[in-house]
Design a protein around this motif. Structure first.
Motif, PDB file in Angstrom:
ATOM      1  N   ARG B 378       0.818  -1.147   0.055  1.00  0.00           N
ATOM      2  CA  ARG B 378       0.079   0.050  -0.189  1.00  0.00           C
ATOM      3  C   ARG B 378       0.919   1.312  -0.003  1.00  0.00           C
ATOM      4  NH1 ARG B 378      -3.839  -3.249   2.434  1.00  0.00           N
ATOM      5  NH2 ARG B 378      -3.024  -2.946   4.555  1.00  0.00           N
ATOM      6  N   LEU B 379       1.803   1.260   0.985  1.00  0.00           N
ATOM      7  CA  LEU B 379       2.741   2.340   0.954  1.00  0.00           C
ATOM      8  C   LEU B 379       3.428   2.616  -0.445  1.00  0.00           C
ATOM      9  CD1 LEU B 379       4.447   4.329   2.778  1.00  0.00           C
ATOM     10  CD2 LEU B 379       6.092   2.537   2.967  1.00  0.00           C
ATOM     11  N   PHE B 380       3.878   1.495  -1.210  1.00  0.00           N
ATOM     12  CA  PHE B 380       4.485   1.688  -2.381  1.00  0.00           C
ATOM     13  C   PHE B 380       3.564   2.063  -3.402  1.00  0.00           C
ATOM     14  CE2 PHE B 380       7.386  -2.112  -1.198  1.00  0.00           C
ATOM     15  CZ  PHE B 380       8.135  -1.216  -0.159  1.00  0.00           C
ATOM     16  N   ALA B 381       2.432   1.451  -3.590  1.00  0.00           N
ATOM     17  CA  ALA B 381       1.475   2.052  -4.496  1.00  0.00           C
ATOM     18  C   ALA B 381       1.213   3.380  -4.175  1.00  0.00           C
ATOM     19  CB  ALA B 381       0.101   1.315  -4.049  1.00  0.00           C
ATOM     20  N   HIS B 382       1.150   4.101  -2.884  1.00  0.00           N
ATOM     21  CA  HIS B 382       0.965   5.634  -2.521  1.00  0.00           C
ATOM     22  C   HIS B 382       1.954   6.282  -3.148  1.00  0.00           C
ATOM     23  CE1 HIS B 382       0.950   9.053  -0.038  1.00  0.00           C
ATOM     24  NE2 HIS B 382      -0.454   8.989  -0.254  1.00  0.00           N
ATOM     25  N   GLU B 383       3.425   5.592  -3.083  1.00  0.00           N
ATOM     26  CA  GLU B 383       4.359   6.504  -3.518  1.00  0.00           C
ATOM     27  C   GLU B 383       4.665   6.063  -5.260  1.00  0.00           C
ATOM     28  OE1 GLU B 383       6.702   8.032  -1.851  1.00  0.00           O
ATOM     29  OE2 GLU B 383       5.488   7.781   0.047  1.00  0.00           O
ATOM     30  N   GLY B 384       3.760   5.346  -5.775  1.00  0.00           N
ATOM     31  CA  GLY B 384       3.767   5.259  -7.126  1.00  0.00           C
ATOM     32  C   GLY B 384       4.897   4.132  -7.576  1.00  0.00           C
ATOM     33  N   ILE B 385       5.538   3.511  -6.834  1.00  0.00           N
ATOM     34  CA  ILE B 385       6.470   2.497  -7.017  1.00  0.00           C
ATOM     35  C   ILE B 385       5.689   1.188  -7.543  1.00  0.00           C
ATOM     36  CG2 ILE B 385       8.295   1.168  -6.370  1.00  0.00           C
ATOM     37  CD1 ILE B 385       8.797   3.369  -4.081  1.00  0.00           C
ATOM     38  N   LYS B 386       6.312   1.089  -8.900  1.00  0.00           N
ATOM     39  CA  LYS B 386       5.681  -0.165  -9.648  1.00  0.00           C
ATOM     40  C   LYS B 386       6.482  -1.330  -9.639  1.00  0.00           C
ATOM     41  CE  LYS B 386       2.240   2.045 -12.792  1.00  0.00           C
ATOM     42  NZ  LYS B 386       2.189   2.588 -13.969  1.00  0.00           N
ATOM     43  N   ASN B 387       7.879  -1.108  -9.367  1.00  0.00           N
ATOM     44  CA  ASN B 387       8.726  -2.490  -9.602  1.00  0.00           C
ATOM     45  C   ASN B 387       9.041  -2.857  -8.034  1.00  0.00           C
ATOM     46  OD1 ASN B 387       9.220  -2.221 -12.376  1.00  0.00           O
ATOM     47  ND2 ASN B 387       9.924  -0.153 -11.963  1.00  0.00           N
ATOM     48  N   ILE B 388       8.461  -3.681  -7.803  1.00  0.00           N
ATOM     49  CA  ILE B 388       8.603  -4.127  -6.261  1.00  0.00           C
ATOM     50  C   ILE B 388       9.097  -5.859  -6.365  1.00  0.00           C
ATOM     51  CG2 ILE B 388       7.490  -4.307  -4.046  1.00  0.00           C
ATOM     52  CD1 ILE B 388       5.218  -2.574  -5.393  1.00  0.00           C
ATOM     53  N   PHE B 389      10.220  -6.008  -5.728  1.00  0.00           N
ATOM     54  CA  PHE B 389      10.841  -7.418  -5.613  1.00  0.00           C
ATOM     55  C   PHE B 389      10.928  -7.688  -4.167  1.00  0.00           C
ATOM     56  CE2 PHE B 389      12.366  -5.048  -9.308  1.00  0.00           C
ATOM     57  CZ  PHE B 389      12.083  -6.182 -10.405  1.00  0.00           C
ATOM     58  N   PHE B 390      10.991  -9.150  -4.015  1.00  0.00           N
ATOM     59  CA  PHE B 390      11.314  -9.852  -2.714  1.00  0.00           C
ATOM     60  C   PHE B 390      12.205 -10.867  -2.754  1.00  0.00           C
ATOM     61  CE2 PHE B 390      11.053 -12.449   0.987  1.00  0.00           C
ATOM     62  CZ  PHE B 390      10.381 -11.457   1.937  1.00  0.00           C
ATOM     63  N   GLU B 391      13.333 -10.733  -2.324  1.00  0.00           N
ATOM     64  CA  GLU B 391      14.388 -11.760  -2.316  1.00  0.00           C
ATOM     65  C   GLU B 391      14.159 -12.686  -1.380  1.00  0.00           C
ATOM     66  OE1 GLU B 391      18.467 -10.142  -2.634  1.00  0.00           O
ATOM     67  OE2 GLU B 391      17.970  -9.320  -4.656  1.00  0.00           O
ATOM     68  N   LEU B 392      14.087 -13.786  -1.569  1.00  0.00           N
ATOM     69  CA  LEU B 392      13.740 -14.984  -0.547  1.00  0.00           C
ATOM     70  C   LEU B 392      14.990 -16.064  -0.581  1.00  0.00           C
ATOM     71  CD1 LEU B 392      10.904 -16.352   0.986  1.00  0.00           C
ATOM     72  CD2 LEU B 392      11.740 -18.242  -0.570  1.00  0.00           C
ATOM     73  N   ASP B 393      15.804 -15.874   0.508  1.00  0.00           N
ATOM     74  CA  ASP B 393      16.884 -16.487   0.848  1.00  0.00           C
ATOM     75  C   ASP B 393      16.442 -18.254   1.112  1.00  0.00           C
ATOM     76  OD1 ASP B 393      19.412 -17.743   1.191  1.00  0.00           O
ATOM     77  OD2 ASP B 393      20.115 -15.852   2.157  1.00  0.00           O
ATOM     78  N   LEU B 394      16.735 -19.035   0.213  1.00  0.00           N
ATOM     79  CA  LEU B 394      16.855 -20.501   0.700  1.00  0.00           C
ATOM     80  C   LEU B 394      17.785 -21.103   1.628  1.00  0.00           C
ATOM     81  CD1 LEU B 394      15.750 -21.760  -2.915  1.00  0.00           C
ATOM     82  CD2 LEU B 394      14.322 -21.477  -1.312  1.00  0.00           C
ATOM     83  N   GLY B 395      18.781 -20.343   1.904  1.00  0.00           N
ATOM     84  CA  GLY B 395      19.743 -20.701   2.864  1.00  0.00           C
ATOM     85  C   GLY B 395      19.108 -20.399   4.303  1.00  0.00           C
TER      86      GLY B 395
END
Lengths: 367, 436
Positions: B378-395
């Motif tokens: 929601r915060l990113f949408a409010h800021e107009g950020i469309k490129n949102i990633f999540f890095e999930l560490d399998l380690g």
């Protein structure tokens, strides 16, 4: 102990050094890569194993003898080597593989601020031992796959203690002939120790290939390394040695850990030396299979570096580490060369025909 | 090129109130002495004050703390090393919304303020050992200006070498003129900063020269101990035969004998490096004008992969199996399922911003992960950020619990980065950009 206190105990040159992680045992690798057989073409071992007499003494080793310390300085083996090379037995030091004698030499001669000189694309252990002991390793680029004599000489300064030459070179198989080696030793003129590592010398049949040990009388600063891990098929027992002038070896002995070579290794090595037919048999296999590889690699349009030794370097049109994984899934294990500073090259150990065919079939399938 | 080891000023003390002025003075003076401007030094000092103040409230007065101010060349880092306590790390979520009237959480506001005054806050938790809280702030640098194109391109490569500071700056300026914003990392736009980054040894570079010492191109790489290295480029300023291959091989020879298990490029020019690299996949970069660019990730291992066990959430298994098979990565893939064991209440995510994108990473898992992610979105949408990633560490096997929360928030796994964290890392991209 806290992380802080451990951190403070570690010298900077150890902090910045990265441990070498060897490959896993075959059953683990087969499980991970899903292959039922595995041709190990990565360590330049002799596929024929040790000579028959050495095999016999290994079979006969009585378990109770495992409780008894070995000869602390490999007494009989040194006597035998001295007789073979017409040296005094005190001119020879035996170690737990040639890797250990590399450590002996560097410990004996180097102190803080010193450096060693070697090539950038050669056996890595000279460089590693120097660095994790706190000394600088000056690496001279190979020139057209050869050690660069002038390049090495220009790297020498007042703090240079040892120059390491791998002859023939692993992994390129190139070598300095007698004339070139003597010229280099003349230029060094006894100011530094020159180590010539002849781990693969028994595979070389060229007439101008120098026998380093025969030059020790003329060049007292020369140290020659030999191993039983390659031609003599005793890699699993870990045994190698160095030879040098009496004065030099007496210095190295001070940095030498005794009792590091086990009884079985000493006795197997002693018998391995008595079998010239084993060398001839191995070299016949190497020659035949190199001819096969030459033909097949050419057919596949791959460039390769095929010189002396029981190995060949092949340049691939894909990443060598990707090729390694693909070949492993087909049960063929090669050595990637990115770590030797040869990106996209693989090194292949010459092995019996069945293994060489599996390799060629693997390459055909993955490229 | 001048090379320096990082200078550290350290203070060993405790959490007594009377230590605070000494500590703050130390942070401010060292930040200034290390070349940070007054404004940023003040930000760092304020952040340090908030963190120290917070830690004081949750520690015994005589608990030992070691404080380090590190000069990283282009940044100053303040490390606080102390015994683990029951910190409320929830306050470090970008979305933390703390009611100043809630007396039970009044101290947590300080952590939120600190998080917003510096570029990164990092926690290093070593079980059974100290905890380290690192405040990281970069110095300010002027932006570079683009240099015109190379005049005489009828030339050939003579040498590849590590450059001087002046050549590095010129290289950056040539990149600015020859490449679009999407093709180079943000730091290239600040030549002085890049020089300091190379001086600090965090980054390395090699340039290709012709006989007249013209810069024909260059490559930049970054190694982080034990992790997959990153490289950028090669950037070429003239059509020169083999220049690209020579730069790549120079870089690979440099990193080849190191502890980096692999090397990766997240801004690759697709299809140009097939001979050296494997394609991991691509991400979509949604631009402000509505256009979409693709970023291709390429990779190669530097070591022989020995194989490892991977524990993953069942909902991620199909994706992982496909990728591991495609890349021939030897992995013993096993499903990790929650079996009623106790889990933390609150999750904590860190957010790294770079240009028009943000990357989230998990600091702690928690039962509120799905809501927490939704709040971030929601915060990113409010800021107009469309490129949102999540890095999930399998380690980090606990991170597998986050997979349902990610998928329920429209995060899709887009590629796998071998050994990019403690283990392999799965990059998820949020589908925000698809919504018009």
């Amino acid at each position: 102990m806290t992380a802080d206190s451990l951190e403070r105990l570690v010298p900077c040159y150890i902090k910045s050094f990265d441990a070498y992680i060897p490959s896993k045992p075959d059953p683990e690798l087969k499980q991970f890569f899903g292959c039922s057989t595995l041709y190990r073409l990565n360590n330049n071992e002799n596929p024929l194993g040790p000579p028959p007499a050495a095999q016999e003494i290994i079979k006969q080793f009585a378990p109770y003898r495992a409780a008894v310390y070995p000869s602390g300085d490999s007494y009989y083996l040194r006597e035998k080597l001295a007789e073979k090379f017409q040296l005094h037995s005190d001119q020879i030091l035996v170690g737990n593989g040639a890797n250990e004698v590399i450590t002996f030499v560097i410990k004996a001669f180097c102190e803080a601020g010193d450096n060693i000189v070697t090539a950038d694309k050669t056996f890595a252990v000279y460089e590693w031992v120097a660095i994790f002991s706190g000394y600088e390793a000056r690496l001279v680029p190979l020139k057209d796959f050869y050690f660069d004599e002038d390049g090495m000489l220009t790297q020498i300064d007042a703090r240079t203690k040892i120059l390491f030459i791998c002859n023939p070179n692993n992994p390129t198989g190139t070598y300095w002939n007698r004339e070139k080696l003597c010229h280099f030793l003349d230029q060094v003129d006894g100011r530094q120790i020159v180590v010539v590592d002849e781990a693969y010398c028994e595979f070389v049949e060229k007439e101008d290939f120098p026998d380093g040990i025969s030059l020790i009388d003329r060049y007292p600063n020369l140290i020659v390394f030999r191993t039983f891990s390659k031609m003599y098929g005793l890699a699993g027992l870990r045994i190698g040695y160095l030879a040098g002038s009496l004065d030099v070896v007496n210095i190295i002995r001070r940095a030498c850990v005794v009792y590091s070579v086990n009884t079985l290794a000493q006795e197997a090595a002693l018998l391995a030396l008595d079998d010239p037919e084993h060398i001839a048999r191995t070299n016949r296999l190497v020659k035949e299979e190199k001819a096969y590889l030459h033909r097949e690699l050419t057919r596949l349009g791959l460039s390769f570096v095929m010189n002396e030794g029981n190995f060949v370097m092949v340049k691939l049109p894909i990443s060598d580490t990707f090729a390694y994984r693909k070949l492993m899934s087909r049960g063929v294990m090669v050595r990637t060369m990115t770590g030797f500073r040869y990106p996209n090259y693989i090194r292949i150990t010459i092995a019996p025909h069945e293994a060489m065919e599996a390799l060629i079939q693997g390459l055909e399938a993955i490229l | 090129m001048e090379s320096k080891t990082k200078r550290v000023l350290a203070l060993e003390t405790d959490f007594s109130d009377d230590v605070m002025p000494v500590f703050l003075s130390m942070v401010e003076k060292t930040a200034l002495a290390f070349g940070m401007d007054e404004k940023y030094a003040m930000h760092l000092t304020l952040a340090a004050e908030e963190v120290f103040s917070y830690l004081s409230t949750v520690s015994d007065t005589h608990d030992p703390v070691r404080i380090e101010c590190v000069n990283g060349g282009y940044y100053v880092q303040v490390n606080l090393l102390f015994s683990p306590r029951q910190l409320n790390l929830q306050a470090f979520n970008l979305t933390a919304d703390i009611d100043p009237n809630d007396e039970t959480r009044i101290h947590d506001i300080g952590l939120l303020i600190a998080a917003r005054l510096v570029d990164h806050i990092q926690f290093v938790m070593n079980p059974g050992r100290n905890m380290c809280l690192c405040l990281y702030k970069e110095k300010s640098y002027p932006m570079g200006t683009a240099l015109g194109p190379l005049q005489n391109t009828n030339t050939q490569i003579v040498k590849i070498e590590t450059p001087s500071a002046e050549d590095l700056k010129m290289f950056c300026q040539r990149v600015l003129s020859a490449y679009s914003l999407d093709d180079y990392p943000a730091f290239i736009a600040y030549p002085g900063k890049f020089v300091d980054m190379v001086n600090s040894r965090d980054y390395e570079a090699a340039l290709a020269y012709d006989e007249q010492k013209n810069i024909l191109g260059g490559i930049v790489w970054q190694q982080v101990k034990g992790k997959t290295a990153n490289f950028y480029g090669p950037f070429l300023f003239a059509e020169i035969l083999d220049c690209e291959a020579k730069l790549l091989e120079f870089c690979l020879e440099k990193v080849g004998r190191s502890d980096s298990p692999g090397i990766m490029n997240r801004l690759a020019f697709a299809g140009r490096f097939d001979k050296y690299f494997e394609i991991l996949g691509s991400t979509r970069d949604y631009q402000a004008d509505g256009s979409v660019h693709q970023h291709t990730f390429i990779y190669r291992q530097l070591i022989e992969d020995l194989g490892t066990r991977v524990l993953a959430h069942p909902q991620l298994m199909d994706f992982l199996k496909t990728e591991y098979d495609r890349l021939y990565l030897p992995r013993n893939l096993q499903a990790s399922t929650w079996m009623g064991e106790k889990s933390e209440e609150h999750s904590v995510f860190t957010a790294d911003f770079s240009r028009s994108q943000v990357t989230l990473r998990a600091l702690l898992g928690g039962r509120d992960a799905e809501d927490n992610l939704a709040n971030h979105l929601r915060l990113f949408a409010h800021e107009g950020i469309k490129n949102i990633f999540f890095e999930l560490d399998l380690g980090e096997s606990w991170q597998s619990e986050l997979v349902p929360a990610l998928q329920n928030n429209q995060f899709i796994p887009c590629l796998l980065m071998p050994y990019a964290g403690k283990g392999d890392v799965v990059l998820f991209q949020h589908q925000a950009g698809e919504v018009r």
